[in-house]
Design a protein around this motif. Sequence first.
Motif, PDB file in Angstrom:
ATOM      1  N   THR A  58      63.838   5.134  36.406  1.00  0.00           N
ATOM      2  CA  THR A  58      63.812   4.074  35.393  1.00  0.00           C
ATOM      3  C   THR A  58      64.091   2.716  36.024  1.00  0.00           C
ATOM      4  N   PRO A  59      63.198   1.725  35.854  1.00  0.00           N
ATOM      5  CA  PRO A  59      63.468   0.380  36.381  1.00  0.00           C
ATOM      6  C   PRO A  59      64.672  -0.241  35.670  1.00  0.00           C
ATOM      7  N   LEU A  60      65.526  -0.883  36.431  1.00  0.00           N
ATOM      8  CA  LEU A  60      66.712  -1.535  35.865  1.00  0.00           C
ATOM      9  C   LEU A  60      66.487  -3.047  35.931  1.00  0.00           C
ATOM     10  N   ARG A  61      65.866  -3.579  34.901  1.00  0.00           N
ATOM     11  CA  ARG A  61      65.487  -4.983  34.869  1.00  0.00           C
ATOM     12  C   ARG A  61      66.674  -5.864  34.495  1.00  0.00           C
ATOM     13  N   GLU A  62      66.919  -6.866  35.299  1.00  0.00           N
ATOM     14  CA  GLU A  62      68.078  -7.734  35.094  1.00  0.00           C
ATOM     15  C   GLU A  62      68.045  -8.431  33.740  1.00  0.00           C
ATOM     16  N   ILE A  63      66.895  -9.010  33.386  1.00  0.00           N
ATOM     17  CA  ILE A  63      66.816  -9.783  32.147  1.00  0.00           C
ATOM     18  C   ILE A  63      67.062  -8.885  30.937  1.00  0.00           C
ATOM     19  N   ALA A  64      66.381  -7.739  30.908  1.00  0.00           N
ATOM     20  CA  ALA A  64      66.520  -6.834  29.766  1.00  0.00           C
ATOM     21  C   ALA A  64      67.949  -6.298  29.661  1.00  0.00           C
ATOM     22  N   LEU A  65      68.544  -5.949  30.793  1.00  0.00           N
ATOM     23  CA  LEU A  65      69.918  -5.434  30.767  1.00  0.00           C
ATOM     24  C   LEU A  65      70.899  -6.523  30.340  1.00  0.00           C
ATOM     25  N   GLY A  73      74.703   5.011  45.527  1.00  0.00           N
ATOM     26  CA  GLY A  73      73.587   5.936  45.632  1.00  0.00           C
ATOM     27  C   GLY A  73      72.973   6.322  44.300  1.00  0.00           C
ATOM     28  N   LEU A  74      73.412   5.688  43.228  1.00  0.00           N
ATOM     29  CA  LEU A  74      72.868   6.002  41.907  1.00  0.00           C
ATOM     30  C   LEU A  74      71.613   5.196  41.589  1.00  0.00           C
ATOM     31  N   ALA A  75      71.368   4.172  42.372  1.00  0.00           N
ATOM     32  CA  ALA A  75      70.175   3.345  42.185  1.00  0.00           C
ATOM     33  C   ALA A  75      69.626   2.955  43.547  1.00  0.00           C
ATOM     34  N   THR A  76      68.360   2.584  43.583  1.00  0.00           N
ATOM     35  CA  THR A  76      67.728   2.141  44.826  1.00  0.00           C
ATOM     36  C   THR A  76      67.096   0.778  44.608  1.00  0.00           C
ATOM     37  N   ARG A  77      67.100  -0.017  45.664  1.00  0.00           N
ATOM     38  CA  ARG A  77      66.494  -1.351  45.610  1.00  0.00           C
ATOM     39  C   ARG A  77      65.332  -1.384  46.599  1.00  0.00           C
ATOM     40  N   GLU A  78      64.156  -1.747  46.111  1.00  0.00           N
ATOM     41  CA  GLU A  78      62.973  -1.818  46.965  1.00  0.00           C
ATOM     42  C   GLU A  78      62.392  -3.219  46.921  1.00  0.00           C
ATOM     43  N   PRO A  79      61.918  -3.712  48.072  1.00  0.00           N
ATOM     44  CA  PRO A  79      61.321  -5.056  48.106  1.00  0.00           C
ATOM     45  C   PRO A  79      60.167  -5.177  47.119  1.00  0.00           C
ATOM     46  N   ASN A  80      60.161  -6.267  46.385  1.00  0.00           N
ATOM     47  CA  ASN A  80      59.103  -6.589  45.419  1.00  0.00           C
ATOM     48  C   ASN A  80      59.039  -5.640  44.221  1.00  0.00           C
ATOM     49  N   ARG A  81      59.943  -4.686  44.155  1.00  0.00           N
ATOM     50  CA  ARG A  81      59.944  -3.748  43.022  1.00  0.00           C
ATOM     51  C   ARG A  81      61.263  -3.748  42.275  1.00  0.00           C
ATOM     52  N   GLY A  82      62.287  -4.330  42.859  1.00  0.00           N
ATOM     53  CA  GLY A  82      63.573  -4.398  42.190  1.00  0.00           C
ATOM     54  C   GLY A  82      64.375  -3.114  42.286  1.00  0.00           C
ATOM     55  N   VAL A  83      65.266  -2.927  41.322  1.00  0.00           N
ATOM     56  CA  VAL A  83      66.204  -1.799  41.325  1.00  0.00           C
ATOM     57  C   VAL A  83      65.781  -0.771  40.284  1.00  0.00           C
ATOM     58  N   SER A  84      65.907   0.483  40.628  1.00  0.00           N
ATOM     59  CA  SER A  84      65.622   1.561  39.676  1.00  0.00           C
ATOM     60  C   SER A  84      66.623   2.681  39.885  1.00  0.00           C
ATOM     61  N   VAL A  85      66.754   3.541  38.882  1.00  0.00           N
ATOM     62  CA  VAL A  85      67.636   4.699  39.004  1.00  0.00           C
ATOM     63  C   VAL A  85      67.115   5.581  40.135  1.00  0.00           C
TER      64      VAL A  85
END
Length: 233
Positions: A42-49, A71-83
């Motif tokens: 699940t994407p964790l969008r800053e604005i929505a959160l 380790g509960l979320a991952t951050r990828e370049p140009n894709r942001g953070v997701s579970v």
Amino acid sequence: MPAAPATRKAFTTLSVEHASTVSRVAAELRRAVFEGELESGTPLREIALAESLGVSRPTVREALTVLVAEGLATREPNRGVSVATPRAESVRDVCRARWVLEGAGVQAWESADAVRRQRVRDTLDSYTAAVRGGEASYEELNERHLSFHVSLVELTGSPRLVQMAEALMDELKLALAQVDRLNRNAHDEAESHEGLVELLEAGRLEGPDGAHEFLRKHIEDAEVEIIEALRLE
């Protein structure tokens, strides 16, 4: 009498309210992940959160950094953070490493001091009480479950091995929590752990019916269960 200017200046860097807000946001996101409200990927969008939680984007950003570190979320370049999404090869590798570390702990049972043995009993009691109480969250069950496994490694008396075990558990905690939630099998896990400690207490460490082999089978079964339950292949 008002505080002197120098005294007031000394405290200007303190920000309890902000720090506690970040902690509360991280705790709420962590709870949602463990309870299955936020699934893997699940994407964790800053604005929505930020809008949903009524906090600022910088606060959300810091909270997400905490989850990434855990380790509960991952951050990828140009894709942001997701579970975070567990991967089969990682689960297998973690379980192999667990077997080495926890197996060493089981073999050290007889030479371990009374404090370390009691730590195993105490973490087992804490976990089984939470399971049978029926009111613990999946996050709490997970923490107590993994604390028991770390206590086995503590039997070695090696702080470095314990540190390695804690890092492995951090990698595995999301997958285990998801399996517990999907299969509702915490009660069975509690009974299995009690069986292991009974073998340790009886001094039955080796052989086909000993604690060492029991642990090997337990970890192998956990590996298969995680991969199958989460459909990682």
